[in-house]
Design a protein around this motif. Structure first.
Motif, PDB file in Angstrom:
ATOM      1  N   ASN A  26       0.838  -1.200   0.000  1.00  0.00           N
ATOM      2  CA  ASN A  26       0.000   0.000   0.000  1.00  0.00           C
ATOM      3  C   ASN A  26       0.865   1.239   0.000  1.00  0.00           C
ATOM      4  OD1 ASN A  26      -2.987  -0.877   0.901  1.00  0.00           O
ATOM      5  ND2 ASN A  26      -1.483  -2.182   1.908  1.00  0.00           N
ATOM      6  N   ARG A  27       0.437   2.242  -0.747  1.00  0.00           N
ATOM      7  CA  ARG A  27       0.987   3.603  -0.658  1.00  0.00           C
ATOM      8  C   ARG A  27      -0.207   4.514  -0.488  1.00  0.00           C
ATOM      9  NH1 ARG A  27       3.571   6.657  -4.497  1.00  0.00           N
ATOM     10  NH2 ARG A  27       4.820   7.768  -2.990  1.00  0.00           N
ATOM     11  N   ARG A  28      -0.208   5.282   0.600  1.00  0.00           N
ATOM     12  CA  ARG A  28      -1.351   6.140   0.902  1.00  0.00           C
ATOM     13  C   ARG A  28      -0.887   7.562   1.194  1.00  0.00           C
ATOM     14  NH1 ARG A  28      -5.320   4.507   5.775  1.00  0.00           N
ATOM     15  NH2 ARG A  28      -3.407   4.935   6.902  1.00  0.00           N
ATOM     16  N   TRP A  39       3.668  10.614   1.469  1.00  0.00           N
ATOM     17  CA  TRP A  39       3.055   9.291   1.370  1.00  0.00           C
ATOM     18  C   TRP A  39       3.605   8.371   2.446  1.00  0.00           C
ATOM     19  CZ3 TRP A  39      -0.400   7.761  -2.582  1.00  0.00           C
ATOM     20  CH2 TRP A  39      -0.634   8.712  -3.565  1.00  0.00           C
ATOM     21  N   GLU A  41       3.973   4.036   3.254  1.00  0.00           N
ATOM     22  CA  GLU A  41       3.890   2.715   2.642  1.00  0.00           C
ATOM     23  C   GLU A  41       3.737   1.686   3.746  1.00  0.00           C
ATOM     24  OE1 GLU A  41       6.812  -0.035   0.011  1.00  0.00           O
ATOM     25  OE2 GLU A  41       6.344   1.942  -0.854  1.00  0.00           O
ATOM     26  N   GLU A 140      -6.148   1.539  -7.466  1.00  0.00           N
ATOM     27  CA  GLU A 140      -5.866   2.874  -6.948  1.00  0.00           C
ATOM     28  C   GLU A 140      -7.172   3.605  -6.699  1.00  0.00           C
ATOM     29  OE1 GLU A 140      -4.338   5.696 -10.315  1.00  0.00           O
ATOM     30  OE2 GLU A 140      -3.249   3.803 -10.477  1.00  0.00           O
ATOM     31  N   GLN A 141      -7.094   4.481  -5.710  1.00  0.00           N
ATOM     32  CA  GLN A 141      -8.228   5.321  -5.336  1.00  0.00           C
ATOM     33  C   GLN A 141      -7.842   6.778  -5.553  1.00  0.00           C
ATOM     34  OE1 GLN A 141     -10.675   4.967  -1.503  1.00  0.00           O
ATOM     35  NE2 GLN A 141      -9.193   6.558  -0.997  1.00  0.00           N
ATOM     36  N   ASN A 154      -4.894   9.044  -4.076  1.00  0.00           N
ATOM     37  CA  ASN A 154      -4.501   9.096  -2.670  1.00  0.00           C
ATOM     38  C   ASN A 154      -4.199   7.743  -2.056  1.00  0.00           C
ATOM     39  OD1 ASN A 154      -7.094   8.038  -1.625  1.00  0.00           O
ATOM     40  ND2 ASN A 154      -7.894   9.970  -2.407  1.00  0.00           N
ATOM     41  N   TRP A 155      -4.392   6.674  -2.811  1.00  0.00           N
ATOM     42  CA  TRP A 155      -4.078   5.351  -2.272  1.00  0.00           C
ATOM     43  C   TRP A 155      -3.853   4.416  -3.444  1.00  0.00           C
ATOM     44  CZ3 TRP A 155      -7.183   3.338   2.518  1.00  0.00           C
ATOM     45  CH2 TRP A 155      -6.573   2.208   3.045  1.00  0.00           C
ATOM     46  N   THR A 156      -2.755   3.663  -3.407  1.00  0.00           N
ATOM     47  CA  THR A 156      -2.514   2.613  -4.401  1.00  0.00           C
ATOM     48  C   THR A 156      -2.222   1.317  -3.665  1.00  0.00           C
ATOM     49  OG1 THR A 156      -0.119   2.987  -4.587  1.00  0.00           O
ATOM     50  CG2 THR A 156      -1.554   4.258  -6.075  1.00  0.00           C
TER      51      THR A 156
END
Length: 168
Positions: A26-28, A39, A41, A140-141, A154-156
């Protein structure tokens, strides 16, 4: 993507690829909609199960071991509208968020949209699924605070099927 036969409605089985156990990176974005580019992770594990719903539903639970919460997604296919609704809940709130709705295109890219709020601000939320293979996928989001004219991812999540988990 699931192969479609003449007897099978387009879209049915689109999420069959996700059934199994996955490791997720996750990256957020720490502060969405603020102009921040900081970000974080963190890892996760997700387990997705098909439901005896003729390929028109599945459910997964994702565990974020370093975050102290888990999430649940229920995906349902509407055969009349020929689109999926993705319904998310997390253990922190215990509530179901508004669904995002959409479909996969002929290139295998899924795009789903829905209205939501982020910290009191109305947003359009977009989920994208891409790069789907038997052993990997990307989600992704993004939020839009201007009705979809501009988007901020914002999130992957990068999914890697566990080597001991059989692909469907």
């Amino acid at each position: 993507m699931a192969a479609h036969t003449a007897a099978r409605k387009p879209g049915i089985g689109d999420f069959d690829f996700l059934v199994g156990t996955w490791d997720v990176t996750n990256r957020r974005l720490l502060s969405p909609l603020t102009g921040s580019d900081e970000w974080e992770e963190f890892p996760a594990t997700t387990v997705c199960h098909g439901i005896a719903f003729a390929g028109a539903a599945n459910v997964d639970e994702i565990t974020f071991p370093t975050k102290g919460f888990s999430g649940l997604t229920l995906r349902l296919f509407d055969p009349v509208g020929e689109q999926w609704s993705l319904n998310w809940a997390n253990s922190s709130t215990g509530r179901l968020f508004p669904p995002v709705v959409g479909r996969f295109d002929s290139e295998g890219r899924g795009e789903f949209h829905g209205d939501d709020h982020h910290e009191g601000t109305p947003v359009v939320c977009r989920f994208l699924w891409s790069g789907v293979t038997a052993v990997s996928a990307r989600w992704e989001q993004a939020f839009s605070a201007d009705g979809g004219r501009t988007w901020e991812t914002n999130w992957t999540m990068d999914f890697r099927r566990r080597p001991d988990a059989e692909a469907v």
